[in-house]
Design an enzyme around this catalytic site. Sequence first.
Site, short mmCIF file in Angstrom:
data_model
loop_
_atom_site.label_atom_id
_atom_site.label_comp_id
_atom_site.label_asym_id
_atom_site.label_seq_id
_atom_site.Cartn_x
_atom_site.Cartn_y
_atom_site.Cartn_z
N ARG A 118 10.96 -6.53 5.18
CA ARG A 118 10.80 -5.46 5.08
C ARG A 118 12.23 -4.25 5.70
O ARG A 118 11.94 -4.28 6.52
CB ARG A 118 9.89 -4.78 5.04
CG ARG A 118 9.39 -3.18 4.20
CD ARG A 118 7.92 -2.78 3.98
NE ARG A 118 6.51 -3.20 5.76
CZ ARG A 118 6.05 -2.67 5.52
NH1 ARG A 118 4.90 -2.49 4.56
NH2 ARG A 118 4.70 -2.34 6.71
N ARG B 180 -9.96 1.47 9.14
CA ARG B 180 -9.17 -0.26 8.93
C ARG B 180 -10.16 -1.08 10.02
O ARG B 180 -9.99 -2.28 10.13
CB ARG B 180 -8.01 -0.14 9.54
CG ARG B 180 -6.90 -0.18 9.40
CD ARG B 180 -5.55 -0.53 10.34
NE ARG B 180 -4.33 -0.65 9.74
CZ ARG B 180 -3.29 -0.39 9.59
NH1 ARG B 180 -2.78 0.61 8.76
NH2 ARG B 180 -2.26 -0.93 8.90
N ARG C 270 -0.27 -8.57 13.54
CA ARG C 270 -0.68 -7.69 12.42
C ARG C 270 -1.98 -8.62 11.35
O ARG C 270 -2.99 -7.59 10.88
CB ARG C 270 0.25 -6.53 11.51
CG ARG C 270 0.50 -5.50 13.02
CD ARG C 270 1.91 -4.80 11.88
NE ARG C 270 1.73 -4.00 10.94
CZ ARG C 270 2.45 -3.93 10.34
NH1 ARG C 270 3.64 -4.83 9.99
NH2 ARG C 270 2.66 -3.08 9.09
N ARG D 51 10.84 -1.65 10.70
CA ARG D 51 10.26 -1.31 11.90
C ARG D 51 10.16 -2.08 13.18
O ARG D 51 9.72 -3.02 12.62
CB ARG D 51 8.95 -0.52 11.20
CG ARG D 51 8.45 0.31 10.49
CD ARG D 51 7.31 0.35 9.52
NE ARG D 51 6.24 -0.57 9.89
CZ ARG D 51 5.26 -0.29 9.49
NH1 ARG D 51 5.18 -0.02 8.47
NH2 ARG D 51 3.77 -0.69 10.09
N LYS E 179 1.10 -1.51 0.26
CA LYS E 179 -0.09 0.22 0.02
C LYS E 179 0.41 0.90 -0.38
O LYS E 179 0.18 2.48 -0.91
CB LYS E 179 -1.46 -0.07 1.12
CG LYS E 179 -1.79 -0.83 1.31
CD LYS E 179 -3.04 -0.57 2.30
CE LYS E 179 -2.19 -0.83 3.89
NZ LYS E 179 -2.06 -2.24 4.45
P1 AMP Z 1 0.77 0.52 8.65
O1 AMP Z 1 2.07 1.87 8.38
O2 AMP Z 1 -0.37 1.25 7.72
O3 AMP Z 1 0.56 -0.87 8.50
O4 AMP Z 1 0.48 1.44 10.28
C1 AMP Z 1 0.88 0.35 11.06
C2 AMP Z 1 0.20 0.75 12.82
O5 AMP Z 1 -0.04 2.13 13.20
C3 AMP Z 1 -1.16 -0.30 12.67
O6 AMP Z 1 -0.58 -1.10 12.86
C4 AMP Z 1 -1.48 0.28 13.68
O7 AMP Z 1 -0.92 -0.04 14.58
C5 AMP Z 1 -1.72 1.85 13.54
N1 AMP Z 1 -2.57 2.05 12.28
C6 AMP Z 1 -2.29 2.74 11.24
N2 AMP Z 1 -4.11 2.98 10.87
C7 AMP Z 1 -4.27 3.00 11.76
C8 AMP Z 1 -5.88 2.30 11.86
N3 AMP Z 1 -6.61 3.47 10.26
N4 AMP Z 1 -6.47 2.11 12.88
C9 AMP Z 1 -6.13 1.88 13.64
N5 AMP Z 1 -4.33 2.07 14.10
C10 AMP Z 1 -3.95 1.98 12.32
#
Ligand code: AMP
Length: 213
Positions: free
Chosen positions: A127, A88, A171, A160, A13
Amino acid sequence: MIIILLGPPGAGKGTQTAALAKRYKLTPISTGDIFRANLNDRTPLGLEAQNYMSQGLLVPDDLTVRLVDDRLAQPDALGGCLLDGFPRTVFQAEELEKVLAKTGRKVDRCLLLDIPEKELMARLTGRRVCRSCSSVWHLNFYPPPADLICPLCGGEIYQRADDEEVAASNRLKVYLAQTQPLAEWYEKKGLLTSVAALGSPKEVEMAIEKALG
Ligand code: AMP
């Protein structure tokens, strides 16, 4: 135009958001990037989000929706946006409709990056990302430079914490339980477009462009 990029962690994404935002001149909004920037700056929001992020859990809906509400009201977000990682949950999707309605907007399309589940763990644990510009690398498929200095911005390339095995696996579970139902939710609204996301970043980008017409 408001486009949502939906898909499991590791589907690409972030990479596709960067490419599409440039091509279609949309403002990219990544809730994950916003949380991480807040964490880097040690803000109260970042520190609260960290408790959830480090375990691979979702940050609570109320906090996340408020953040997106503020972000979508900023001038650069009024022309058109690409949402990466939000919504989400079905609750977030319902709240997003209300937030957008305040400015007479609505979601135009939800793009689902479709990828077999068995591919995802290797993608996540290998990653590496740039701490400054969020560009993405992979130890096997697209190795970062040996000095781990980002050639695009000079930032530090790192792993990360939530890409490590335990958090990454959490996740994926969270995605299946809480986020995957959104595909059906947008399908019922006639807004879902599914794109096979197994090829190279360029191939997936072309497939998305084709799907968007
Ligand atoms: P990402 O970079 O999109 O993989 O997001 C990393 C982390 O940020 C996720 O595993 C959640 O802990 C938090 N996060 C990001 N977007 C959301 C969302 N829309 N709702 C809740 N937590 C989020």
